[in-house]
Write a protein that holds these residues in place. Structure first.
Motif, PDB file in Angstrom:
ATOM      1  N   VAL A  92       0.871  -1.171   0.000  1.00 45.77           N
ATOM      2  CA  VAL A  92       0.000   0.000   0.000  1.00 45.77           C
ATOM      3  C   VAL A  92       0.910   1.224   0.000  1.00 45.77           C
ATOM      4  CG1 VAL A  92      -1.759   1.295   1.232  1.00 45.77           C
ATOM      5  CG2 VAL A  92      -1.836  -1.206   1.218  1.00 45.77           C
ATOM      6  N   GLY A 108      -3.829   5.883   1.390  1.00 47.29           N
ATOM      7  CA  GLY A 108      -3.088   4.844   0.686  1.00 47.29           C
ATOM      8  C   GLY A 108      -3.801   4.306  -0.539  1.00 47.29           C
ATOM      9  N   ARG A 110      -3.425   0.768  -3.126  1.00 45.44           N
ATOM     10  CA  ARG A 110      -2.786  -0.545  -3.156  1.00 45.44           C
ATOM     11  C   ARG A 110      -2.188  -0.830  -4.518  1.00 45.44           C
ATOM     12  NH1 ARG A 110      -3.130  -4.571   0.326  1.00 45.44           N
ATOM     13  NH2 ARG A 110      -4.837  -3.481   1.401  1.00 45.44           N
TER      14      ARG A 110
END
Length: 115
Positions: A92, A108, A110
């Protein structure tokens, strides 16, 4: 209200490229050092790349020569061009902003690198 909103993560194969971006709001973007950190499954968060207001850049050894960080102060955006991705880049990725004792973090995005 300070916000750092990441986008552009996803699933890619080894050797491919990806360019996550981060849109900032709620603070004076041009005064802050911007950066990217990442956290892989089961590991601690680690520094990836940073860029100062004067456009000086610095990178973790593991990504140097493969990743490029850039910033556009007019639209308060920072990007991370990631080339030649490897499975160990799976994590992430977090956008960050630093100035003195102040720091802001995004939620974040991914990135998964798998064949």
């Amino acid at each position: 209200q300070v916000q750092l909103v990441e986008s552009g993560g996803g699933l890619v194969q080894p050797g491919e490229s990806l360019t996550p971006s981060c849109e900032a709001s709620g603070f004076t973007f041009s005064d802050f050092k911007m950066g990217w950190y990442r956290q892989a499954p089961g590991k601690e968060r680690e520094f990836v790349a940073g860029i100062f207001p004067d456009l000086t850049t610095y990178y973790a050894p593991s990504v140097k020569d493969r990743f490029t960080i850039s910033r556009q102060d007019d639209n308060k955006t920072v990007r991370l061009q990631m080339n030649s991705l490897k499975s160990e880049d799976t994590a992430v990725y977090y956008c960050t902003a630093f100035r003195g004792s102040v720091d802001y973090w995004g939620q974040g995005t991914r990135v998964t690198v798998a064949s």
